[in-house]
Every structure is written in C-alpha cells, then in structure tokens.
Design an enzyme around this catalytic site. Sequence first.
Site: not given
Ligand code: VG1
Ligand code: CO
Length: 542
Positions: A112-113, A276, A278, A280-281, A375
């Site tokens: 993801s991010h 981001d 993948d 989803d953000r 998302k």
């Molecule tokens: C973070 C965010 C959370 C989100 C998750 C996955 O998790 O705070 O809101 O659902 O990333 O997003 P954490 O445990 O690091 O706070 V993604 O777009 O990275 O799959």
């Molecule tokens: Co993501």
Amino acid sequence: MTRSIATTPFDDQKPGTSGLRKKVRVFQQPGYAKNFIQSVFDVLDGFAGQTLVLGGDGRFLNREVIQTAIRMAAANGFGRVLVGSGGILSTPAASNVIRKYGAFGGLILSASHNPGGPDEDFGIKYNISNGGPAPEKVTDAVYARSKVIDRYLTVDVPDVDLDRLGSTQVGDMTIEVIDPVEDYAALMEELFDFGAIRSLIAGGFRLSFDAMHAVTGPYAHEILERRLGAPEGTVVNGTPLPDFGGHHPDPNAVHAAELFARMFGADAPDFGAASDGDGDRNLIVGRNIFVTPSDSLAVLAANMGLAPGYAGGLTGIARSMPTSGAADRVARALNVPLFETPTGWKFFGNLLDAGLATICGEESAGTGSNHVREKDGLWAVLLWLNILAVRRESVAAIMADHWARYGRNYYARHDYEGVESDAADRLMSELRGGLDSLVGQSFGSSIVAATDDFEYTDPVDGSVSRAQGVRILFETGSRIVFRLSGTGTSGATLRVYLERFEGPQGVLDYDVGTALEDLVEAADAIAGIRHHTGREQPTVIT
Ligand code: VG1
Ligand code: CO
C-alpha cells in the site's frame, strides 16, 4: 505434476492491519512468500475448482510472486485464476473482480502506502469472497498455520505471459489474464453521472490527479482523461514504477508535496487529488484548501445522494474509531446509525454485507461504499467530482457551508515513525496502566472526562476485538487517541490523533495547528512522548 516441497516455518508471519508486510529482503528468503501463501490456502476450505483473483500494485517483486501464486493455486486445486495484465490490479479493482466473477477469494500483493523497491516493502493480503479483507478469525488462523507449516504445494510449469490478455492452462487450472481497468471503469460509470462530470470539465473546471507512480495511473488515465475528457496531463506521475520513483506512495502533505504546491500556488486548478500505492486511498485538495479525510467522509456522506448510484440515500455510516466525529453529526442529521470500528477496512465488511452501512471511512485517507469491500481512492475522487458537477460551487464553499451547518472538527494525526519497538511498547503500557487515574485531571484548560482502551463487538457476528487504541476524552468534547501502527516494517510507529470540536457558532476558521496546540501539549504530558521516544517533533503530520 503437483509437487510437495518440504519447508520450515518462519515465526514472523503475523498479518497486521492490512495483510503481511515486510521488507523485500525478508520476502526474498527462500520459502518465505510460499510459506505464507500455503498457510492461507491451508486454512481455507472448499475452494477446489473455484476461482482465485490475483493482482498487485506493481511494486518490486510483484511479478515473481504472481507467478509463484499461480503455480501454487494450480497445485492446491483452484479451477481458475483471474490475474490483471502485467500482474496489476488496484485493491478496489481486485475487490470488484472477486465480487463480479463470483471468485472464492483473492490475493492482493501490496504494501500500500509503504515505499517499494529492493530495499523497501512488499506485502500479501488475502481477501474473501465478498471482496473484502479477510476478517481477524481468518488472519489469526493463517498466522497459527504459518508457525507449524512443513510443506507447500507447487507445480513445475513455465511462467505465464502476464502481458497478453486471454486464457491459458496450467495443469487442470485455467489462467485468464484480464484488463485490470475495464471492469472497474464500468462500475464507476454505473455509480456516477459521467455526463454531468464531463460537462463540468468541458466548461473549464480544472483538475489535477497525482497517481504517485503507483497503481492508479492506468485507471486515472482511462477514467479522468479518456472517459471524462480531462485534458492530457491532468494525471501526473501516471506510470506505475516498481519503486514508485523512489517516493512513498502515501497521499499526504509530506509525500504529495508537489500536488499541495500546485493547489496552493498561483493559478491553481479547481480540484486536486492523489491516491496511494494500491489505489485505495484518496487525498482531496481544493484550491487553497486541504480537506481532511475525516471531513471528506462527512461531506461525501451528506451529499452522496446527488450521485445516481446513491440516489436512494444511505442506510448508515461507519468510521474507524480514530477518525473524527464529523461524520457522526451527518449521521444524526440524516437519522441513520453511525458505527465506530477499529482501524482497518476488514471491520467494515460485515456492516456492508448486512446492509447496515452504505459509506465507510478512515482518517488515513480511506473512503469507500457498498460498491466493493475495500476503500477506493478513485471512487472518492469521482464522488467529489459528481457533487461538484451538481452543486457548481468551489471546494472551499462546500466546506464552509458544511461547517456552518454541522460545526467543525479540527483534526490532525501526529506520527512518530521508526521509534524503537521497546520504547513504543513501554509508552503504551504505561499509558494503559495509568488510564483510570487520569479521569478528573486537568491539562491546560481541559479536564479529562473519561478514558478507555477501545474495544469493538461486531454487531453482525459478535466477534470482539480488544486493545484497539487508547482514548482520552475531555469534558470539552476534545479527544486524544494513541495507538501503534500495524502496517510498518521497521521499529514502531506511534500514532497520536488529536481532535477538537467547534459548534456551528464557534470559530470555524482557525489555523488547524493553532487550534490543536493545547491538545498537543496535553498528549505529551499524558503519554510522555518526548521522554519515551526521544523525539521533539512528529515525523509526519497529516
Ligand atoms: C494504516 C491506517 C489505517 C489503514 C491501514 C491500511 O494502518 O492507519 O487506517 O486501514 O493503514 O491502509 P496502521 O495500522 O498503520 O495505522 V493501506 O492503504 O496501507 O492498505
Ligand atoms: Co492502500
């Protein structure tokens, strides 16, 4: 043709907030990805002859692990694999493909991010047949299995050509290489009034979308430029790169600085957005105004009836606990229930399946609806555009109107990244230990009204998730939340969420930093952030 290969377990394959994320070097250890994928298959039941969806965000290692997963799916008895061409599927697109083709589930390869490349991060996530992330009972079972696994199954076949659309056979299993964008774009056309958005854009409305060299590039080019007629160049950084061009594909003021500069600069476009790694953000920025994700959720919920796909209204709104209470006020006004879940999209799946919520969101730039079970970054952008196309007002005017109606939740998240894990654990356990004695104490002019460690009981299946974040609630309605990230791959990340509410008659145009100053001090006094982390300042403020 199926071969059973002996293996020994790894002890660190516990999925976090969103799948298993580790450094690429960790995933490159012999057997590491295979053990995890086999552990997933071993805890699932009834997939013989069924369909598995495969795709990823295109980061370093994506193609190799796709080939591995294809061989293992064939060996384990899946009947069909649908894979995005080039090994690409954004997370929401994968969710849609799982649902649309009645797949048993899917593997999404993404961190993801988190940054990508040989020295950065990789990840694997399993999604179930509703298209959503596997719930905790599945991820717990996968982790338990990974600790005792002693073999994985594979077949000896050459690599599948991922760049040619069409079907091939791997043993008894069919592989279909599909266009990653087509089904997703078709779904967006069903939900939104593309004609209205097209005429908004044709009338001179200007937008800028930063794909951050991540997976949304091909989706944004197709939808925004080809189908909605935005001029070429609207999508920047639109080619997915294995290392995202060396950047963090995390849409916030720090990592999408280029977009912020454009939106706050001279001759800024009317609307800016980013997604981001993948897809989803979503990050939403108007001309000279940043819309916090919590506010964006509230505005979208309040206005989504303007889009054809949601003309029937909402059944409910769900938000993660650290997300601000802005959406709660909209829920109250609409007279629909508001659900407060732990962090991570996997907690929304049951609410969406049961029809209890129509829109869900998180403060971390994630918003989505019942159209998929993830998302969805571009979905949020298109809903904003649909609303703007109907209201014909600026983003700033829409925000001012929203705050005047509902009040404003000043909000920020302070992240302390790369903190030594032991220090972060000490901070959290001391905080938890002292929670009861905080009640009644004053910090600046605020008195603590209540404290707890958030616990969630799923209203659909009754499952309970404990210790999901420490909440400090003040008599003024302000709030501080502390939790540790579950997506990082080195050390710990402390997240501190700060929120202060001003009613419609209050001050609605404070600078956010100034509005939250007292809470920042209170957070340090309560949790000893400087003392435990040795940091004077957060790494990132979002
Ligand atoms: C973070 C965010 C959370 C989100 C998750 C996955 O998790 O705070 O809101 O659902 O990333 O997003 P954490 O445990 O690091 O706070 V993604 O777009 O990275 O799959
Ligand atoms: Co993501």
